[in-house]
Design a protein around this motif. Structure first.
Motif, PDB file in Angstrom:
ATOM      1  N   ARG A  49     -20.707  -1.675  43.617  1.00  0.00           N
ATOM      2  CA  ARG A  49     -21.281  -1.654  42.307  1.00  0.00           C
ATOM      3  C   ARG A  49     -20.452  -1.931  41.161  1.00  0.00           C
ATOM      4  N   PHE A  67     -18.795  -5.563  41.370  1.00  0.00           N
ATOM      5  CA  PHE A  67     -19.578  -6.464  41.150  1.00  0.00           C
ATOM      6  C   PHE A  67     -19.668  -6.740  39.600  1.00  0.00           C
ATOM      7  N   ARG A  75     -18.404  -9.963  37.601  1.00  0.00           N
ATOM      8  CA  ARG A  75     -19.502 -11.034  37.314  1.00  0.00           C
ATOM      9  C   ARG A  75     -19.138 -12.215  36.424  1.00  0.00           C
ATOM     10  N   LEU A 123     -20.134 -14.780  43.443  1.00  0.00           N
ATOM     11  CA  LEU A 123     -20.813 -13.902  42.694  1.00  0.00           C
ATOM     12  C   LEU A 123     -22.094 -13.518  43.773  1.00  0.00           C
ATOM     13  N   GLU A 124     -22.649 -14.479  44.290  1.00  0.00           N
ATOM     14  CA  GLU A 124     -24.055 -14.414  45.297  1.00  0.00           C
ATOM     15  C   GLU A 124     -23.405 -13.926  46.368  1.00  0.00           C
ATOM     16  N   GLN A 176     -21.001 -11.397  46.685  1.00  0.00           N
ATOM     17  CA  GLN A 176     -20.799 -10.125  46.186  1.00  0.00           C
ATOM     18  C   GLN A 176     -22.050  -9.388  46.236  1.00  0.00           C
ATOM     19  N   ARG A 177     -23.007 -10.089  45.490  1.00  0.00           N
ATOM     20  CA  ARG A 177     -24.389  -9.574  45.377  1.00  0.00           C
ATOM     21  C   ARG A 177     -25.002  -9.266  46.949  1.00  0.00           C
ATOM     22  N   HIS A 178     -24.711 -10.203  47.812  1.00  0.00           N
ATOM     23  CA  HIS A 178     -25.528  -9.997  49.136  1.00  0.00           C
ATOM     24  C   HIS A 178     -24.876  -8.751  49.781  1.00  0.00           C
ATOM     25  N   LEU A 193     -23.548  -6.079  48.262  1.00  0.00           N
ATOM     26  CA  LEU A 193     -24.055  -4.977  47.591  1.00  0.00           C
ATOM     27  C   LEU A 193     -25.450  -4.709  48.175  1.00  0.00           C
ATOM     28  N   GLU A 194     -26.275  -5.793  48.067  1.00  0.00           N
ATOM     29  CA  GLU A 194     -27.770  -5.361  48.545  1.00  0.00           C
ATOM     30  C   GLU A 194     -27.754  -4.668  50.197  1.00  0.00           C
ATOM     31  N   GLU A 248     -26.649  -1.129  49.954  1.00  0.00           N
ATOM     32  CA  GLU A 248     -27.746  -0.513  49.394  1.00  0.00           C
ATOM     33  C   GLU A 248     -28.875  -0.120  50.413  1.00  0.00           C
TER      34      GLU A 248
END
Length: 65
Positions: free
Chosen positions: A9, A12, A16, A24-25, A27-29, A31-32, A35
């Motif tokens: 988190r 990310f 950003r 960025l996508e 990294q978001r993937h 992170l999700e 989670e």
């Protein structure tokens, strides 16, 4: 896993503004995914703890376990 989630988190949030949309996508993937993994593990732990409460459960045949 929760420590890993917090690191991701933070990473990310810091990156950003400095990376391209694809990175960025990605990294978001990641992170999700972490989670979801943390949530899954918490659910497993909660389920295991609830199984060890001193209650009498019955099977389909109405016998005590």
């Amino acid at each position: 896993m929760e420590e890993r989630l917090e690191r991701l988190r933070g990473s990310f949030a810091r990156s950003r503004e400095r990376v391209d949309a694809y990175t960025l996508e990605l990294q978001r993937h990641g992170l999700e995914s972490v989670e979801r993994e943390v949530s899954w593990l918490k659910d497993l732990i909660d389920d295991e703890r609830s199984r060890h409460t001193p209650t009498v459960r019955r099977t389909r045949d109405n016998h005590e376990e």
